[in-house]
Design a protein around this motif. Structure first.
Motif, short mmCIF file in Angstrom:
data_model
loop_
_atom_site.label_atom_id
_atom_site.label_comp_id
_atom_site.label_asym_id
_atom_site.label_seq_id
_atom_site.Cartn_x
_atom_site.Cartn_y
_atom_site.Cartn_z
N ASP A 48 -0.95 -2.42 0.57
CA ASP A 48 -0.26 -1.21 1.00
C ASP A 48 1.23 -1.47 1.23
O ASP A 48 2.08 -0.65 0.89
N TYR A 49 1.52 -2.62 1.81
CA TYR A 49 2.92 -2.96 2.08
C TYR A 49 3.69 -3.09 0.77
O TYR A 49 4.81 -2.57 0.64
N GLN A 50 3.10 -3.76 -0.22
CA GLN A 50 3.75 -3.86 -1.53
C GLN A 50 3.98 -2.47 -2.12
O GLN A 50 5.05 -2.19 -2.67
N THR A 59 5.00 -3.40 12.50
CA THR A 59 3.62 -3.34 12.03
C THR A 59 3.35 -4.27 10.85
O THR A 59 2.21 -4.43 10.43
N VAL A 60 4.41 -4.88 10.32
CA VAL A 60 4.28 -5.80 9.20
C VAL A 60 3.94 -7.18 9.76
O VAL A 60 4.65 -7.67 10.65
N ASN A 95 -0.80 1.48 5.10
CA ASN A 95 -1.13 0.57 6.20
C ASN A 95 -0.33 -0.71 5.96
O ASN A 95 -0.73 -1.56 5.16
N LEU A 96 0.78 -0.85 6.64
CA LEU A 96 1.70 -1.95 6.37
C LEU A 96 1.17 -3.31 6.81
O LEU A 96 1.77 -4.34 6.51
N SER A 97 0.04 -3.33 7.50
CA SER A 97 -0.56 -4.61 7.87
C SER A 97 -1.40 -5.16 6.71
O SER A 97 -1.80 -6.32 6.74
N ASP A 115 12.54 -8.74 -0.79
CA ASP A 115 11.19 -8.65 -0.20
C ASP A 115 10.14 -8.44 -1.28
O ASP A 115 9.07 -9.06 -1.26
N SER A 160 10.16 -9.00 5.64
CA SER A 160 10.47 -7.65 6.12
C SER A 160 11.96 -7.45 6.35
O SER A 160 12.35 -6.67 7.22
N PHE A 207 4.26 0.39 -0.52
CA PHE A 207 5.29 1.03 0.30
C PHE A 207 6.68 0.60 -0.19
O PHE A 207 7.57 1.43 -0.40
#
Length: 178
Positions: free
Chosen positions: A32-34, A118-119, A26-28, A75, A125, A36
């Motif tokens: 999760d974004y880290q 979605t970020v 879940n990139l929000s 990033d 990004s 990913f």
């Protein structure tokens, strides 16, 4: 059948598996974004390095503009994280293998552009944001199809190997995400 068409058809299952696996992030959510980005950082440096050692710049003169490892690292650092150990680089012993591996990385940029939306705006990004020369994907596909591979099997095998690296990295990373 063009090399692009052969790669698309014969790696569709791999592409779907990678999309499904990475769709679990879940990139929000920053955590999760880290994760990913860490998963990608296990693969992208290795593949870019292998491509460079195998002569990608000879096939794609605009290669330096297409590289993304520096954006990925920036990033990750901006998020206060560090780069993970990369997975072993794929063996790219011929031009066909180089095209197959490059196909996966170049194609991931299209998905990245969609994922960037979605970020949250407050998170970095640049890795997912479109970059490279104008009409980069069209130029890549034109060169890919002009490569005149008699047997696309080696290119397909290399592409599948890179997709497998992404799957391995995704699984390793998801195991570590609470």
């Amino acid at each position: 059948m063009s090399l692009h068409s052969a790669l698309r058809a014969q790696t569709a299952d791999c592409h779907a598996a990678v999309d499904t696996l990475f769709g679990r992030f879940n990139l929000s959510r920053i955590q999760d974004y880290q994760a990913f980005l860490r998963a990608h950082a296990r693969v992208v440096p290795s593949v870019e390095h292998a491509l460079e050692e195998a002569g990608i710049a000879r096939l794609l003169p605009d290669w330096p503009e297409r590289r993304r490892v520096h954006r990925l690292a920036a990033d990750i650092r901006e998020l206060g994280d560090r780069l993970p150990a990369p997975l072993p680089q794929p063996a790219l012993r011929c031009e066909a293998a180089v095209w197959g591996a490059a196909y996966v990385l170049e194609g991931s940029k299209l998905g990245g552009a969609l994922l960037a939306k979605t970020v949250p705006d407050h998170l970095p990004s640049s890795y997912l944001s479109p970059q490279g020369p104008k009409s980069a994907m069209r130029l890549f596909m034109d060169r890919l199809d002009a490569s005149k591979m008699d047997d696309p099997g080696v290119a397909v095998a290399a592409a599948r190997d890179v997709f497998d690296l992404f799957l391995k990295a995704g699984h390793l990373t998801l195991e570590a995400v609470p």
